[in-house]
Scaffold this motif. Structure first.
Motif, PDB file in Angstrom:
ATOM      1  N   MET A 241     -17.821   0.719   9.254  1.00 51.15           N
ATOM      2  CA  MET A 241     -16.852   1.818   9.193  1.00 51.15           C
ATOM      3  C   MET A 241     -17.353   2.966   8.333  1.00 51.15           C
ATOM      4  N   GLY A 242     -18.511   2.807   7.719  1.00 47.20           N
ATOM      5  CA  GLY A 242     -19.102   3.888   6.940  1.00 47.20           C
ATOM      6  C   GLY A 242     -18.212   4.357   5.817  1.00 47.20           C
ATOM      7  N   VAL A 243     -17.962   5.658   5.771  1.00 49.97           N
ATOM      8  CA  VAL A 243     -17.213   6.253   4.678  1.00 49.97           C
ATOM      9  C   VAL A 243     -15.701   6.060   4.830  1.00 49.97           C
ATOM     10  N   LEU A 244     -15.244   5.688   5.997  1.00 47.59           N
ATOM     11  CA  LEU A 244     -13.809   5.549   6.239  1.00 47.59           C
ATOM     12  C   LEU A 244     -13.172   4.472   5.361  1.00 47.59           C
ATOM     13  N   LEU A 245     -13.828   3.342   5.220  1.00 45.24           N
ATOM     14  CA  LEU A 245     -13.254   2.244   4.444  1.00 45.24           C
ATOM     15  C   LEU A 245     -13.040   2.622   2.972  1.00 45.24           C
ATOM     16  N   PRO A 246     -14.023   3.197   2.279  1.00 46.73           N
ATOM     17  CA  PRO A 246     -13.763   3.628   0.899  1.00 46.73           C
ATOM     18  C   PRO A 246     -12.677   4.710   0.798  1.00 46.73           C
ATOM     19  N   VAL A 247     -12.622   5.592   1.773  1.00 42.83           N
ATOM     20  CA  VAL A 247     -11.582   6.633   1.765  1.00 42.83           C
ATOM     21  C   VAL A 247     -10.204   5.994   1.904  1.00 42.83           C
ATOM     22  N   LEU A 248     -10.070   5.035   2.805  1.00 43.24           N
ATOM     23  CA  LEU A 248      -8.798   4.329   2.967  1.00 43.24           C
ATOM     24  C   LEU A 248      -8.428   3.551   1.707  1.00 43.24           C
ATOM     25  N   LEU A 249      -9.423   2.956   1.055  1.00 39.35           N
ATOM     26  CA  LEU A 249      -9.168   2.220  -0.181  1.00 39.35           C
ATOM     27  C   LEU A 249      -8.643   3.152  -1.272  1.00 39.35           C
ATOM     28  N   VAL A 250      -9.301   4.274  -1.466  1.00 40.37           N
ATOM     29  CA  VAL A 250      -8.857   5.243  -2.477  1.00 40.37           C
ATOM     30  C   VAL A 250      -7.466   5.774  -2.136  1.00 40.37           C
ATOM     31  N   ALA A 251      -7.231   6.090  -0.864  1.00 40.72           N
ATOM     32  CA  ALA A 251      -5.913   6.591  -0.452  1.00 40.72           C
ATOM     33  C   ALA A 251      -4.826   5.553  -0.711  1.00 40.72           C
ATOM     34  N   SER A 252      -5.120   4.288  -0.427  1.00 42.64           N
ATOM     35  CA  SER A 252      -4.112   3.242  -0.648  1.00 42.64           C
ATOM     36  C   SER A 252      -3.831   3.055  -2.135  1.00 42.64           C
ATOM     37  N   LEU A 253      -4.848   3.214  -2.978  1.00 38.87           N
ATOM     38  CA  LEU A 253      -4.627   3.125  -4.426  1.00 38.87           C
ATOM     39  C   LEU A 253      -3.808   4.306  -4.938  1.00 38.87           C
ATOM     40  N   LEU A 254      -4.023   5.485  -4.365  1.00 38.82           N
ATOM     41  CA  LEU A 254      -3.218   6.652  -4.745  1.00 38.82           C
ATOM     42  C   LEU A 254      -1.752   6.462  -4.340  1.00 38.82           C
ATOM     43  N   VAL A 255      -1.525   5.964  -3.142  1.00 38.76           N
ATOM     44  CA  VAL A 255      -0.151   5.683  -2.695  1.00 38.76           C
ATOM     45  C   VAL A 255       0.481   4.648  -3.622  1.00 38.76           C
ATOM     46  N   GLN A 256      -0.288   3.626  -3.970  1.00 36.96           N
ATOM     47  CA  GLN A 256       0.222   2.596  -4.876  1.00 36.96           C
ATOM     48  C   GLN A 256       0.679   3.209  -6.202  1.00 36.96           C
ATOM     49  N   CYS A 257      -0.136   4.091  -6.757  1.00 40.19           N
ATOM     50  CA  CYS A 257       0.214   4.727  -8.037  1.00 40.19           C
ATOM     51  C   CYS A 257       1.463   5.591  -7.917  1.00 40.19           C
ATOM     52  N   VAL A 258       1.609   6.304  -6.810  1.00 42.52           N
ATOM     53  CA  VAL A 258       2.815   7.120  -6.608  1.00 42.52           C
ATOM     54  C   VAL A 258       4.044   6.215  -6.539  1.00 42.52           C
ATOM     55  N   VAL A 259       3.950   5.137  -5.770  1.00 46.27           N
ATOM     56  CA  VAL A 259       5.080   4.219  -5.632  1.00 46.27           C
ATOM     57  C   VAL A 259       5.440   3.596  -6.980  1.00 46.27           C
ATOM     58  N   LEU A 260       4.434   3.216  -7.752  1.00 44.14           N
ATOM     59  CA  LEU A 260       4.688   2.512  -9.011  1.00 44.14           C
ATOM     60  C   LEU A 260       5.109   3.420 -10.153  1.00 44.14           C
ATOM     61  N   TYR A 261       4.580   4.639 -10.177  1.00 44.63           N
ATOM     62  CA  TYR A 261       4.767   5.472 -11.363  1.00 44.63           C
ATOM     63  C   TYR A 261       5.584   6.741 -11.144  1.00 44.63           C
ATOM     64  N   ALA A 262       6.148   6.930  -9.964  1.00 43.50           N
ATOM     65  CA  ALA A 262       7.031   8.080  -9.751  1.00 43.50           C
ATOM     66  C   ALA A 262       8.209   7.970 -10.714  1.00 43.50           C
ATOM     67  N   PRO A 263       8.664   9.090 -11.251  1.00 42.44           N
ATOM     68  CA  PRO A 263       9.714   9.035 -12.278  1.00 42.44           C
ATOM     69  C   PRO A 263      11.013   8.376 -11.813  1.00 42.44           C
ATOM     70  N   GLN A 264      11.363   8.498 -10.570  1.00 48.78           N
ATOM     71  CA  GLN A 264      12.591   7.900 -10.058  1.00 48.78           C
ATOM     72  C   GLN A 264      12.270   6.911  -8.957  1.00 48.78           C
ATOM     73  N   GLY A 265      13.053   5.852  -8.880  1.00 53.71           N
ATOM     74  CA  GLY A 265      12.921   4.892  -7.795  1.00 53.71           C
ATOM     75  C   GLY A 265      13.382   5.500  -6.486  1.00 53.71           C
ATOM     76  N   PRO A 266      13.214   4.786  -5.375  1.00 55.27           N
ATOM     77  CA  PRO A 266      13.543   5.341  -4.065  1.00 55.27           C
ATOM     78  C   PRO A 266      15.024   5.495  -3.780  1.00 55.27           C
ATOM     79  N   GLY A 267      15.892   4.903  -4.569  1.00 62.31           N
ATOM     80  CA  GLY A 267      17.327   5.030  -4.316  1.00 62.31           C
ATOM     81  C   GLY A 267      17.897   3.794  -3.658  1.00 62.31           C
ATOM     82  N   VAL A 268      18.708   3.993  -2.623  1.00 60.07           N
ATOM     83  CA  VAL A 268      19.404   2.895  -1.952  1.00 60.07           C
ATOM     84  C   VAL A 268      18.429   2.105  -1.081  1.00 60.07           C
ATOM     85  N   SER A 269      18.481   0.779  -1.196  1.00 59.43           N
ATOM     86  CA  SER A 269      17.626  -0.086  -0.386  1.00 59.43           C
ATOM     87  C   SER A 269      18.145  -0.159   1.042  1.00 59.43           C
ATOM     88  N   PRO A 270      17.260  -0.010   2.037  1.00 56.32           N
ATOM     89  CA  PRO A 270      17.703  -0.096   3.427  1.00 56.32           C
ATOM     90  C   PRO A 270      18.079  -1.516   3.846  1.00 56.32           C
TER      91      PRO A 270
END
Length: 131
Positions: free
Chosen positions: A17-46
């Motif tokens: 997959m060449g460069v795609l796999l590391p890019v996806l890994l970094v993107a998933s870690l960034l999403v993880q950090c946003v989900v974990l460290y955003a100042p407010q939770g998502p609100g009402v659970s679906p």
């Protein structure tokens, strides 16, 4: 004379997959950090326990991508395991509007475990298919 790097390229199922796999890994870690460290939770659970499902997924995806990218499973477990525990402490102590939940850390670790087992099995399957 054989090229050692050519032999190693068969150890990882998605090495091509060449460069795609590391890019996806970094993107998933960034999403993880946003989900974990955003100042407010998502609100009402679906649906009940949806927050646990989110925790499982945001840890499983980077764990699987890291194993597929060739990181040793024990390293992936150590790094993401530490992140799972530390993120809950940070949420409880330093983020207004957030609270740490030990069950979230459990969901995180379950996601990491499932992803590592799946990644190792895929890598073994890929090796046996290539002979």
């Amino acid at each position: 004379m054989t090229d050692p790097s050519a032999e190693r390229s068969h150890d990882v199922p998605l090495r091509g997959m060449g460069v795609l796999l590391p890019v996806l890994l970094v993107a998933s870690l960034l999403v993880q950090c946003v989900v974990l460290y955003a100042p407010q939770g998502p609100g009402v659970s679906p649906f009940p326990f949806s927050d646990k499902v989110v925790h499982l997924v945001v840890f499983a995806v980077p764990a699987a991508l890291a194993v597929m990218a060739g990181f040793r499973p024990v390293v992936v477990l150590g790094v993401l395991g530490a992140q799972a525990v530390l993120s809950e402490v940070i949420q409880a102590e330093f983020l207004p509007g957030r609270s740490g939940d030990p069950l979230d850390a459990v969901a995180d670790l379950v996601g990491v475990g499932i992803a590592i087992v799946a990644g190792v099995l895929l890598a073994r399957r890929g090796k046996s298919a290539r002979g």
